[in-house]
Design an enzyme around this catalytic site. Sequence first.
Site, PDB file in Angstrom:
ATOM      1  CB  ALA A 223       2.446  -6.336  -8.309  1.00  0.00           C
ATOM      2  CG  ASN A 224      -0.465  -1.230  -6.857  1.00  0.00           C
ATOM      3  OD1 ASN A 224      -0.380  -1.936  -5.860  1.00  0.00           O
ATOM      4  ND2 ASN A 224      -0.428   0.066  -6.822  1.00  0.00           N
ATOM      5  NE  ARG A 225      -7.113  -5.673 -11.155  1.00  0.00           N
ATOM      6  CZ  ARG A 225      -7.686  -6.764 -11.622  1.00  0.00           C
ATOM      7  NH1 ARG A 225      -7.507  -7.913 -11.015  1.00  0.00           N
ATOM      8  NH2 ARG A 225      -8.439  -6.726 -12.694  1.00  0.00           N
ATOM      9  CB  VAL A 290       4.323   3.336  -7.565  1.00  0.00           C
ATOM     10  CG1 VAL A 290       5.544   2.996  -6.732  1.00  0.00           C
ATOM     11  CG2 VAL A 290       4.713   4.128  -8.808  1.00  0.00           C
TER      12      VAL A 290
END
Length: 419
Positions: A223-225, A290
């Site tokens: 995931a990204n922050r 995303v």
Amino acid sequence: MRASHVKQKRILLIISGGIAAYKCLDLIRRMREAGASVRAVMTKAATEFITPLSVGALTSERVFTSLFDLNDEQEIGHIRLSREADLLIVAPATADLIAKMASGHADDLASTVLLATDKPVLVAPAMNPRMWMHPATQRNVAQLRADGLHFVGPNTGEMAERDEAGPGRLAEVPEIIAAATSILAERARGAIAHLHARPLQGRHVLVTSGPTHEPIDPVRYIANRSSGKQGHAIARAAVALGARVTLVSGPVSITDPPGVDVVRVETAKEMLAAVEKNLPADIAIFAAAVADWRSASAAQQKLKKSGDKPSLDLIENPDILATVGKLRTGRPRLVIGFAAETSSVASEAARKLKSKGADWIVANDVSPDRGVFGGDGNTVHLVTAQGTEDWPTLSKDEVARRLLQRAAEHLSSGAAAAE
Ligand code: C5P
């Protein structure tokens, strides 16, 4: 912001009953020093904390405390109070007054003026941290934001009650004045709409928000922050301007904005599918962080720790912004992307503007020392084909509001019609 935006402006200050009411005296003095005229309305409870006499001495105006003391102006007094102001400031705003505002009560002068106004309203809450964090207050604040009201604070710190600390302190006087100045400046250049203006009425705005989660196995993901705060604020701001809003959100822990159709997704592929399903839109804003890659083959069972160094085979995710930005048919009239960068912010954004087929890119510096991730503030640059505009540091709500106001202006201008 220049002090000239406050000069000769008429401020209607609504003081409700909190221990921080005494700070209003300094607020009045500072605003008058900056050239504003200040008229005050006090709730009954406010008069328990400071006297109308001292408020009146500082405003050099009569202080209004009750619906029925407007003898000279008869029953239209509350309308005139609001009509004769450029900006209403509610400071301190108690939990009770905020609740009354959110549900549209009008049982005293303060709440009646606030219900009758179409002028910009700046709310500076002050209350006990538990009252501030109570879901009821948070719900009321979310509603008022969605209605287009502006907020400053509360700040975090020691409270008047001993042993109490947390969010709930009235914003400092210079912060309230800076927020008021910023609203008046934006209003002067027409960037803040009339409180109840609905320039996006009849428009469909599609927003992506939050991170995506790309499974590695049933319990792990890439995931990204992203907290989703900026994207959700954009959805709220679009609703406030009258749009029908679809929010395609990855997994976030913040609440859904009221009045928005929320489509929940996990992965980039699901996000793209949800976006495509919810087109056409007049405006599409891609604020989601995303994940660029996903695991080529997510395991069906939890991967076990073993002696071997595990390897992860990654494949690229579809670029949702670029897919929509380059649509030949059914492309939204305004496609806006975000670019979170840690260096060469503006030039990277300009490059993405072209490569992704976006009309505008909102670029922000997300270096760790900026506190953008999960925080409430944001410093952004608006990059368009015409060049780069540097915006001051604003709350994420204010960034959203200004962006949507600009988008509404763009759609109604000839520029969009000519496209
Ligand atoms: O390339 P980068 O991730 O920095 O681009 C950011 C912009 O592109 C954001 O608007 C983001 O929502 C969008 N994006 C997307 N799909 C991706 C990657 C980014 O829509 N797979």
